[in-house]
Design a protein around this motif. Sequence first.
Motif, PDB file in Angstrom:
ATOM      1  N   GLU A 113       0.759  -1.465  -0.123  1.00 34.22           N
ATOM      2  CA  GLU A 113       0.181  -0.143   0.363  1.00 34.22           C
ATOM      3  C   GLU A 113       0.686   0.611   0.407  1.00 34.22           C
ATOM      4  N   SER A 114       1.582   1.339   1.095  1.00 35.78           N
ATOM      5  CA  SER A 114       2.434   2.280   0.840  1.00 35.78           C
ATOM      6  C   SER A 114       3.564   2.541  -1.082  1.00 35.78           C
ATOM      7  N   LEU A 115       3.586   1.163  -1.045  1.00 31.90           N
ATOM      8  CA  LEU A 115       4.210   1.468  -2.804  1.00 31.90           C
ATOM      9  C   LEU A 115       3.534   2.088  -3.246  1.00 31.90           C
ATOM     10  N   ALA A 116       2.121   2.019  -3.365  1.00 34.86           N
ATOM     11  CA  ALA A 116       1.619   2.684  -4.656  1.00 34.86           C
ATOM     12  C   ALA A 116       1.646   3.986  -4.538  1.00 34.86           C
ATOM     13  N   THR A 117       1.606   4.482  -3.489  1.00 35.98           N
ATOM     14  CA  THR A 117       0.451   6.338  -3.271  1.00 35.98           C
ATOM     15  C   THR A 117       2.339   6.724  -2.622  1.00 35.98           C
ATOM     16  N   ALA A 118       3.628   6.124  -2.826  1.00 34.15           N
ATOM     17  CA  ALA A 118       4.991   6.553  -3.435  1.00 34.15           C
ATOM     18  C   ALA A 118       5.215   7.022  -4.823  1.00 34.15           C
ATOM     19  N   ILE A 119       4.552   5.479  -5.254  1.00 32.99           N
ATOM     20  CA  ILE A 119       4.635   5.154  -6.667  1.00 32.99           C
ATOM     21  C   ILE A 119       3.551   5.998  -7.156  1.00 32.99           C
ATOM     22  N   SER A 120       2.418   6.461  -6.888  1.00 30.87           N
ATOM     23  CA  SER A 120       1.574   7.376  -7.834  1.00 30.87           C
ATOM     24  C   SER A 120       1.827   9.563  -7.160  1.00 30.87           C
ATOM     25  N   ALA A 121       2.657   9.673  -5.870  1.00 32.18           N
ATOM     26  CA  ALA A 121       2.893  10.720  -5.648  1.00 32.18           C
ATOM     27  C   ALA A 121       4.305  11.066  -6.783  1.00 32.18           C
ATOM     28  N   ALA A 122       5.299   9.981  -6.813  1.00 31.92           N
ATOM     29  CA  ALA A 122       6.295  10.199  -7.899  1.00 31.92           C
ATOM     30  C   ALA A 122       6.008  11.059  -8.993  1.00 31.92           C
ATOM     31  N   GLY A 123       4.780  10.961  -9.478  1.00 32.46           N
ATOM     32  CA  GLY A 123       3.995  11.325 -11.307  1.00 32.46           C
ATOM     33  C   GLY A 123       3.476  10.537 -11.784  1.00 32.46           C
ATOM     34  N   LEU A 124       3.752   8.889 -11.465  1.00 35.26           N
ATOM     35  CA  LEU A 124       3.490   7.921 -12.003  1.00 35.26           C
ATOM     36  C   LEU A 124       1.499   7.272 -12.238  1.00 35.26           C
ATOM     37  N   LEU A 125       1.456   7.614 -13.556  1.00 35.07           N
ATOM     38  CA  LEU A 125      -0.145   7.485 -13.648  1.00 35.07           C
ATOM     39  C   LEU A 125      -0.982   6.466 -13.915  1.00 35.07           C
ATOM     40  N   LEU A 126      -1.776   5.739 -12.731  1.00 33.11           N
ATOM     41  CA  LEU A 126      -1.824   4.023 -13.130  1.00 33.11           C
ATOM     42  C   LEU A 126      -3.105   4.212 -13.840  1.00 33.11           C
ATOM     43  N   ASP A 127      -2.966   2.970 -14.233  1.00 35.90           N
ATOM     44  CA  ASP A 127      -3.607   2.357 -15.172  1.00 35.90           C
ATOM     45  C   ASP A 127      -5.176   1.645 -14.431  1.00 35.90           C
ATOM     46  N   ALA A 128      -6.232   2.043 -14.870  1.00 34.42           N
ATOM     47  CA  ALA A 128      -7.457   1.208 -14.326  1.00 34.42           C
ATOM     48  C   ALA A 128      -7.509  -0.113 -13.592  1.00 34.42           C
ATOM     49  N   GLN A 129      -6.485  -0.607 -14.213  1.00 30.67           N
ATOM     50  CA  GLN A 129      -6.028  -1.482 -14.039  1.00 30.67           C
ATOM     51  C   GLN A 129      -5.179  -2.538 -12.876  1.00 30.67           C
ATOM     52  N   SER A 130      -4.775  -1.194 -12.384  1.00 33.19           N
ATOM     53  CA  SER A 130      -3.804  -0.909 -11.510  1.00 33.19           C
ATOM     54  C   SER A 130      -3.820  -0.258 -10.264  1.00 33.19           C
ATOM     55  N   THR A 131      -4.950   1.119 -10.607  1.00 29.99           N
ATOM     56  CA  THR A 131      -5.739   1.543 -10.319  1.00 29.99           C
ATOM     57  C   THR A 131      -6.507   0.108  -9.150  1.00 29.99           C
ATOM     58  N   SER A 132      -7.323  -0.298  -9.919  1.00 30.83           N
ATOM     59  CA  SER A 132      -8.559  -0.831  -9.307  1.00 30.83           C
ATOM     60  C   SER A 132      -7.103  -2.712  -8.692  1.00 30.83           C
ATOM     61  N   ARG A 133      -6.495  -3.342  -8.772  1.00 28.42           N
ATOM     62  CA  ARG A 133      -5.932  -4.163  -8.025  1.00 28.42           C
ATOM     63  C   ARG A 133      -4.791  -3.548  -6.808  1.00 28.42           C
ATOM     64  N   LEU A 134      -4.224  -2.449  -7.164  1.00 30.58           N
ATOM     65  CA  LEU A 134      -4.195  -2.061  -5.490  1.00 30.58           C
ATOM     66  C   LEU A 134      -5.061  -1.688  -4.546  1.00 30.58           C
ATOM     67  N   ALA A 135      -6.141  -0.394  -5.523  1.00 30.13           N
ATOM     68  CA  ALA A 135      -8.196   0.253  -4.299  1.00 30.13           C
ATOM     69  C   ALA A 135      -8.041  -1.457  -3.327  1.00 30.13           C
ATOM     70  N   GLY A 136      -7.586  -2.677  -4.230  1.00 28.17           N
ATOM     71  CA  GLY A 136      -8.903  -3.679  -3.610  1.00 28.17           C
ATOM     72  C   GLY A 136      -7.192  -5.130  -3.129  1.00 28.17           C
TER      73      GLY A 136
END
Length: 121
Positions: free
Chosen positions: A62-85
């Motif tokens: 979860e913290s990696l997902a937050t850090a990657i988004s904060a780094a400026g990477l826009l995740l695709d829908a499938q990745s966003t869904s996978r990490l949100a779940g």
Amino acid sequence: MGELDPFIEPLRIAGFTRVPHIEMIARVRDAISSNDGFILDSHMFSNAMLSISFEIRGRDVESLATAISAAGLLLDAQSTSRLAGWDATMIDPDFVMPGALSINFVHDDPPLRIEVPAVPG
């Protein structure tokens, strides 16, 4: 790190960015390492795409997902869904999770040309 379970599917994350590739590589490297992850391998496809194989403990996903988004990477829908779940209680918090990150670089630059030296033989 703990031991890899051969039956666990790798965490696959994909996204895109307009951040220059050299800067984004540093940001993603820092995001993985700051969450106690390890980069195992990477492949750069000109200046258009980067593929990274990594390992991270289950409790740090979860913290990696937050850090990657904060780094400026826009995740695709499938990745966003996978990490949100993602539910950290699904696995042992010390379990080493294999991962793969794919980054597409959006820019108007010409392809990066890398001269490959001739190999004797």
